[in-house]
Design a protein around this motif. Structure first.
Motif, short mmCIF file in Angstrom:
data_model
loop_
_atom_site.label_atom_id
_atom_site.label_comp_id
_atom_site.label_asym_id
_atom_site.label_seq_id
_atom_site.Cartn_x
_atom_site.Cartn_y
_atom_site.Cartn_z
N ILE A 49 0.85 -1.19 0.00
CA ILE A 49 0.00 0.00 0.00
C ILE A 49 0.88 1.24 0.00
CG2 ILE A 49 -2.03 -1.12 0.93
CD1 ILE A 49 -1.34 -0.19 3.68
N GLY A 50 0.45 2.35 0.62
CA GLY A 50 1.11 3.62 0.45
C GLY A 50 2.35 3.82 1.31
N ASN A 51 2.95 5.01 1.09
CA ASN A 51 4.16 5.41 1.78
C ASN A 51 3.81 6.46 2.83
OD1 ASN A 51 6.69 6.34 2.55
ND2 ASN A 51 7.05 7.46 0.63
N PRO A 52 4.04 6.19 4.12
CA PRO A 52 3.67 7.18 5.15
C PRO A 52 4.57 8.41 5.14
CG PRO A 52 4.81 5.33 6.15
CD PRO A 52 4.60 4.97 4.72
N TYR A 53 5.63 8.40 4.35
CA TYR A 53 6.57 9.52 4.30
C TYR A 53 6.46 10.28 2.98
CZ TYR A 53 8.37 6.55 7.99
OH TYR A 53 8.47 5.76 9.11
N GLY A 54 5.30 10.20 2.33
CA GLY A 54 5.12 10.83 1.04
C GLY A 54 5.24 12.35 1.09
N ALA A 55 5.54 12.93 -0.07
CA ALA A 55 5.81 14.36 -0.17
C ALA A 55 4.59 15.24 0.09
CB ALA A 55 6.37 14.68 -1.56
N GLY A 57 2.79 14.98 2.71
CA GLY A 57 2.77 15.23 4.14
C GLY A 57 1.65 14.56 4.89
N TYR A 58 0.99 13.58 4.27
CA TYR A 58 -0.19 12.96 4.88
C TYR A 58 0.14 12.00 6.02
CZ TYR A 58 -3.25 14.63 1.11
OH TYR A 58 -3.99 15.39 0.25
N GLY A 59 1.34 11.48 6.07
CA GLY A 59 1.68 10.52 7.11
C GLY A 59 0.91 9.22 6.94
N GLU A 60 0.42 8.66 8.04
CA GLU A 60 -0.27 7.37 8.00
C GLU A 60 -1.53 7.43 7.14
OE1 GLU A 60 -0.92 3.33 8.86
OE2 GLU A 60 0.84 4.63 9.02
N TYR A 61 -2.20 8.57 7.11
CA TYR A 61 -3.37 8.73 6.24
C TYR A 61 -3.00 8.45 4.79
CZ TYR A 61 -6.87 11.37 3.53
OH TYR A 61 -7.82 11.76 2.61
N TYR A 66 -8.05 5.32 0.68
CA TYR A 66 -8.53 4.57 -0.49
C TYR A 66 -8.00 3.13 -0.49
CZ TYR A 66 -11.31 7.78 -3.29
OH TYR A 66 -12.33 8.56 -3.76
N ASN A 67 -7.91 2.58 0.72
CA ASN A 67 -7.47 1.19 0.87
C ASN A 67 -6.07 0.98 0.28
OD1 ASN A 67 -7.90 -1.43 1.86
ND2 ASN A 67 -8.62 -2.16 -0.14
N GLY A 68 -5.24 2.02 0.35
CA GLY A 68 -3.87 1.91 -0.14
C GLY A 68 -3.72 2.07 -1.64
N GLU A 69 -4.79 2.41 -2.35
CA GLU A 69 -4.68 2.63 -3.80
C GLU A 69 -4.29 4.10 -4.02
OE1 GLU A 69 -7.00 0.61 -6.66
OE2 GLU A 69 -8.26 -0.33 -5.11
N VAL A 70 -3.00 4.34 -3.95
CA VAL A 70 -2.45 5.69 -3.97
C VAL A 70 -1.35 5.76 -5.02
CG1 VAL A 70 -3.04 6.06 -1.55
CG2 VAL A 70 -0.78 5.16 -2.15
N SER A 71 -0.88 6.98 -5.24
CA SER A 71 0.16 7.16 -6.26
C SER A 71 1.01 8.37 -5.97
CB SER A 71 -0.49 7.32 -7.64
OG SER A 71 0.50 7.43 -8.65
N GLY A 72 2.27 8.28 -6.38
CA GLY A 72 3.11 9.45 -6.52
C GLY A 72 2.98 9.96 -7.95
N VAL A 73 3.07 11.27 -8.11
CA VAL A 73 2.97 11.88 -9.44
C VAL A 73 4.07 12.93 -9.57
CG1 VAL A 73 0.47 11.51 -9.65
CG2 VAL A 73 1.32 13.62 -8.60
N SER A 74 4.34 13.35 -10.80
CA SER A 74 5.31 14.41 -11.01
C SER A 74 4.62 15.64 -11.58
CB SER A 74 6.44 13.94 -11.92
OG SER A 74 5.92 13.38 -13.12
N ARG A 75 4.24 15.58 -12.84
CA ARG A 75 3.58 16.72 -13.49
C ARG A 75 2.27 17.09 -12.80
NH1 ARG A 75 0.00 16.87 -17.69
NH2 ARG A 75 0.12 14.61 -17.87
N LEU A 76 1.56 16.12 -12.28
CA LEU A 76 0.27 16.36 -11.66
C LEU A 76 0.38 16.79 -10.19
CD1 LEU A 76 -1.62 13.29 -13.15
CD2 LEU A 76 -1.77 15.67 -13.92
#
Length: 294
Positions: A49-55, A57-61, A66-76
């Protein structure tokens, strides 16, 4: 007859070129239902699932939303205003990919080779037809198409006070459960000077206008002077902060909302104003329900 035939032939040639150009544009921009062509890959994590250290700033959220259906993006990512946006993503390998694809939410920044999405392994796997996720994972990078779609949550918009906040001098927040298709591009607090703690700030702000200060005579003037909406600073991602926030009263906030992103020429811009959203004695790490859904 010859003139008519020549005109007819020219028309056919021009029509063929026109059809070709339209088809080429369709391939570049996606299908008529609003999808845009791109590429996607995925990142590994112990639980897929997701990364709690994402850019963002959401942390554990950001790990579990979305049940871990998340993404990192660049242009977006859009300097952080793209955080919390939802997209329908579907891949383009007919033998492996489901027709619907999956819905993801942006929680991180990430760059890949000509990719718009670096998906969690769970989100990437859910692009596949039943029992074909391992084969799709083996591709590593795949052609996809995507479009912006509304985020939907059972919860209202929630304002979480960042755990690095320090009452009462430093106030940082992050909005979560951001429904709809709006980007939050500005956050402001309503400031009213109501205590001596605010006085140094007031005096500094108007030092060129007032030489001496008589409390009984001038305090009402200063209170009226510093009633204003003041913008918070976007620290990174979806984290906003302010030093010396309002004290001695609940905090009123307003959010500038842009539908579909500021780059959209037809974007709708509006303000959502919420009174008393944060209590007087707010605490770091606590999430406060706004009572509103975007």
């Amino acid at each position: 007859m010859m003139i008519g035939r020549r005109s007819y032939n020219v028309f056919i040639i021009m029509s063929t070129k026109l059809i070709f150009l339209v088809a080429a544009a369709s391939l570049a921009q996606g299908d008529n239902d609003g999808y845009i062509c791109s590429r996607a890959t995925y990142y590994g994590s112990p639980d897929c699932i997701g990364n709690p250290y994402g850019a963002c700033g959401y942390g554990e959220y950001g790990r579990t939303v979305y049940n871990g259906e998340v993404s990192g993006v660049s242009r977006l990512y859009k300097n952080g205003s793209g955080c919390g946006a939802c997209y329908q993503v579907r891949c383009k390998i007919p033998t492996h990919c489901s027709e619907e694809g999956t819905k993801i939410v942006v929680t991180d920044y990430g760059e890949g080779h000509e990719t718009d999405f670096i998906l969690s392994a769970r989100a990437y796997s859910n692009l596949a037809l039943p029992n074909l996720a391992p084969q799709l994972l083996a591709y590593g990078v795949i052609d996809v198409e995507y479009k912006r779609v509304p985020c939907t949550y059972a919860s209202n918009l929630v304002i979480k006070v960042h755990h690095h906040s320090h009452f009462p001098t430093y106030f940082a927040i992050l909005p979560i459960y951001q429904a709809g298709t709006y980007d939050i591009t500005d956050v402001q607090l309503w400031l009213v000077c109501t205590s001596l703690n605010s006085l140094p700030v007031m005096l500094d702000a108007v030092s060129n206008l007032v030489i001496t200060f008589d409390f009984k005579r001038d305090f009402d003037h200063f209170v009226e002077y510093c009633k204003e909406w003041r913008g918070m600073r976007r620290v990174y991602g979806t984290v906003w902060d302010m030093e010396n926030p309002p004290i001695g009263m609940p905090i009123n906030m307003r959010f500038q909302l842009v539908s579909g992103g500021a780059a959209n020429a037809n974007a709708e811009v509006k303000w959502l104003q919420i009174a008393n959203v944060i209590p007087t004695d707010w605490k770091a790490g606590v999430a406060y329900d706004t009572g509103f859904q975007l």
